[in-house]
Design an enzyme around this catalytic site. Structure first.
Site, short mmCIF file in Angstrom:
data_model
loop_
_atom_site.label_atom_id
_atom_site.label_comp_id
_atom_site.label_asym_id
_atom_site.label_seq_id
_atom_site.Cartn_x
_atom_site.Cartn_y
_atom_site.Cartn_z
N LYS A 177 -23.25 -8.34 1.45
CA LYS A 177 -24.43 -7.64 2.39
C LYS A 177 -24.19 -6.43 2.34
O LYS A 177 -23.34 -5.97 3.53
CB LYS A 177 -24.24 -8.54 3.56
N CYS A 285 -13.63 6.29 9.24
CA CYS A 285 -12.48 5.33 10.05
C CYS A 285 -11.29 5.90 10.04
O CYS A 285 -10.49 5.56 10.75
CB CYS A 285 -12.63 4.11 9.64
N GLU A 379 -14.65 5.69 20.29
CA GLU A 379 -14.92 6.17 18.99
C GLU A 379 -16.33 7.17 18.98
O GLU A 379 -17.30 6.16 19.47
CB GLU A 379 -15.07 5.01 17.97
P1 NAD Z 1 -21.68 -1.72 12.38
O1 NAD Z 1 -20.81 -2.69 12.93
O2 NAD Z 1 -22.51 -1.60 13.41
O3 NAD Z 1 -22.25 -2.62 10.87
C1 NAD Z 1 -21.63 -3.06 10.03
C2 NAD Z 1 -22.23 -4.33 9.43
O4 NAD Z 1 -22.17 -5.25 10.59
C3 NAD Z 1 -23.32 -3.97 8.65
O5 NAD Z 1 -23.65 -4.46 7.52
C4 NAD Z 1 -24.76 -4.47 9.84
O6 NAD Z 1 -25.54 -4.87 9.32
C5 NAD Z 1 -23.88 -5.57 10.58
N1 NAD Z 1 -24.03 -5.69 11.88
C6 NAD Z 1 -24.51 -4.64 12.71
N2 NAD Z 1 -24.71 -5.18 14.04
C7 NAD Z 1 -24.33 -6.32 14.23
C8 NAD Z 1 -24.29 -7.37 15.03
N3 NAD Z 1 -24.56 -7.25 16.26
N4 NAD Z 1 -24.16 -8.88 14.64
C9 NAD Z 1 -23.86 -8.84 13.48
N5 NAD Z 1 -23.66 -7.96 12.47
C10 NAD Z 1 -23.96 -6.74 12.64
O7 NAD Z 1 -20.70 -0.48 11.84
P2 NAD Z 1 -21.62 0.76 10.98
O8 NAD Z 1 -22.23 1.70 12.20
O9 NAD Z 1 -22.19 0.59 9.98
O10 NAD Z 1 -20.02 1.70 10.61
C11 NAD Z 1 -19.32 2.54 11.29
C12 NAD Z 1 -18.22 1.66 11.95
O11 NAD Z 1 -17.33 1.15 10.95
C13 NAD Z 1 -17.28 2.57 12.67
O12 NAD Z 1 -16.85 1.92 13.86
C14 NAD Z 1 -16.15 2.84 11.80
O13 NAD Z 1 -14.89 2.88 12.19
C15 NAD Z 1 -16.11 1.33 11.15
N6 NAD Z 1 -15.42 1.63 9.73
C16 NAD Z 1 -14.33 0.96 9.75
C17 NAD Z 1 -13.44 1.02 8.59
C18 NAD Z 1 -12.08 0.53 8.51
O14 NAD Z 1 -11.49 0.47 7.44
N7 NAD Z 1 -11.28 0.29 9.46
C19 NAD Z 1 -14.08 1.46 7.25
C20 NAD Z 1 -15.31 2.12 7.56
C21 NAD Z 1 -15.95 2.11 8.65
#
Ligand code: NAD
Length: 488
Positions: A177, A285, A379
């Protein structure tokens, strides 16, 4: 109907792009100029049911193919990634707002991840031992079945490749997804996997938002869920999918600390810190978020400001992902200023000529930050670094240890002994010495500690084998003498 730059983003199920059952549609924007470049459908549970049905049937056939044959698909796929790298980089630039060099580095990393997956047969060759006379024990790696991968917006191609190749080579069928904000790259990935000869149904793309993530966590036909995104959602996904007894690995957000000691090489440290905080517009991240300057480090702080000042949004730095992201980042900076921190380099109010509707924030260096300020604790996910000044290395380590995340920490010094102190005491899964973005390269695995990762094993490298497979332990008694028991 308006004609978009890219075709309508569809689900990819059983080797075909197909229409949605649902009618919910979202615009896909290019953050570098705010234009709408595509539309994506948002799936409902019936779309997921269909994907799971085909994935289940395909996985049963796929796992029966020996791994040495399965991996041939990924040798071909790697070549296709190389052949199509310009187009793939272009998609990342358009949907994510990155610079050309960032986008092409992302595709190079996707190629490296695929290359690693190609070495899987060598890595999982089973163990066997004659444990007693005529009795042999053997261990085999078996796939889990149908697995899901939920990914974030900030690496539309690399993060999907963290999971796709390893999971599939190891015999699983994968349903991905993508982030609904950047869903276009996964369309091309699906096309290339099919072209490489991956059987229909082994890889599926199901587009959607929160509703689809929840459906994946709940679906009885999905055996394991990997998630990469913010800590808030990682916790929700981990708890929800675990409550259905699935295997879950959920990577969350980060707040990475760089500890800079006064003996650090000033030029190298200045450029490393600036590159770490601004790469991908700070939306990594692994980005530097807090710099802890120990003792007399003014000369290095000056270098950080100087180097950050050389980075220009729209030229050697891309945009942030959305208007909301820009507002959030600028709010953090203003809040720190109100609380008494000093803005040394200010990226607020940045516009790029010719791309006035794009979402830009310039590099921002905030000095004299106190550990309790929001910019030091939360963050920000933008090109912002907060500098906290302390007297001793112990103070620095204590600040690093007190943050709830644990993706990366780094130390800049020329002293081996002081570096070792940070390596040992920092509470993070990935540590850098004189390196601002300590991302381990294959075969070393990627994964943080604390609130940056929930679940065991890491998401890439050798450690991912533990997540994507289960072990079958076989004991065979070849000894025909009836009186000999298995302990003989
Ligand atoms: P996000 O958590 O908003 O979204 C990630 C995924 O979750 C998406 O596919 C989205 O559709 C889904 N999602 C969003 N809100 C949701 C909810 N309430 N319930 C269920 N699913 C939901 O993250 P983002 O804004 O897309 O990405 C940025 C974040 O990802 C930052 O916090 C970053 O640090 C983190 N990140 C972490 C790593 C790691 O390896 N630790 C790598 C890349 C990004």
């Amino acid at each position: 109907m308006e004609i978009m730059k890219y075709p309508f983003v569809k689900n990819f199920i059983n080797g075909q792009f197909i229409e949605y059952n649902n009618k919910r549609i979202l615009n896909v924007e290019s953050p570098s100029d705010g234009s709408v470049i595509a539309e994506v459908g948002l799936s409902d549970i019936t779309d997921l049911d269909l994907a799971v049905k085909h994935a289940t049937a395909a996985q049963k056939r796929w796992e029966k193919i020996p791994i040495k044959e399965r991996v041939q698909v990924f040798f071909r796929y790697k070549q296709l990634l190389e052949k199509n790298s310009k187009e793939l980089s272009g998609l990342v630039i358009e949907e994510c707002g990155k610079t050309y060099s960032e986008a092409s580095a992302e595709i190079e990393k996707a190629i490296e991840l695929t290359e690693f997956a190609c070495s899987m047969p060598q890595l999982i060759a089973g163990e066997t031992l004659e444990v007693s006379r005529g009795v042999e024990c053997r261990i085999e790696h078996w796939p889990l079945g149908v697995v899901a991968s939920i990914v974030p917006f900030n690496f539309p191609s690399m993060v999907p490749h963290w999971t796709i190749c390893n999971a599939i080579v190891l015999g699983n069928a994968m349903i991905i997804k993508p982030s609904e904000i950047v869903p276009i790259s996964c369309q091309k990935i699906a096309i290339l996997l099919k072209e490489a000869g991956l059987p229909d149904g082994v890889f599926s793309v199901v587009n959607g938002d929160k509703e689809m993530v929840e459906a994946i966590c709940d679906h009885p036909g999905i055996d394991a869920v990997s998630f990469v995104g913010s800590t808030k959602v990682a916790k929700l996904v981990y708890a929800r999918a675990c409550s259905h007894f699935k295997r879950v690995l959920a990577l969350g957000g980060a707040k990475n600390h760089l500890i800079v000691l006064p003996d650090a090489h000033p030029e190298m440290t200045g450029s490393n810190v600036a590159a770490s905080m601004t790469g991908c517009a700070g939306q990594r991240c692994m980005a530097a978020s807090v710099m802890i300057a120990v003792g007399k480090a003014d000369h290095i702080i000056e270098k950080v400001c100087e180097e950050a000042g050389k980075i220009v949004a729209g030229r050697n730095m891309g945009s942030v992902i959305s208007e909301q992201a820009r507002e959030r980042i600028e709010r953090y900076i203003t809040e720190a200023e109100k609380q008494g921190a000093k803005i040394r380099v200010d990226g607020r109010g940045t516009t790029v000529e010719g791309r006035e509707k794009g979402y830009y924030v310039g590099p921002t260096v905030i000095d004299f930050v106190k550990p309790e300020m929001l910019v030091a604790c939360e963050e920000i996910f933008g090109p912002v670094i907060s500098i906290i000044r302390v007297e001793t290395i112990e103070d620095a380590i204590s600040i690093e240890n007190n943050n709830p995340y644990g993706n990366a920490a780094a130390v800049f010094t020329q002293s081996g002994g002081l570096a070792k102190q940070v390596i040992e005491k920092a509470s993070a899964g990935m540590i850098g010495v004189n390196i601002g973005v300590p991302v381990p390269r294959e075969p070393f695995s990627f994964g943080g500690w604390n609130e940056s990762k929930f679940g065991t094993a890491d998401i890439t490298g050798k450690s991912s084998i533990e997540f994507w497979t289960r072990l079958k332990k076989i004991t065979i008694k070849w000894n025909p003498e009836s009186r000999t028991n298995w302990m003989s």
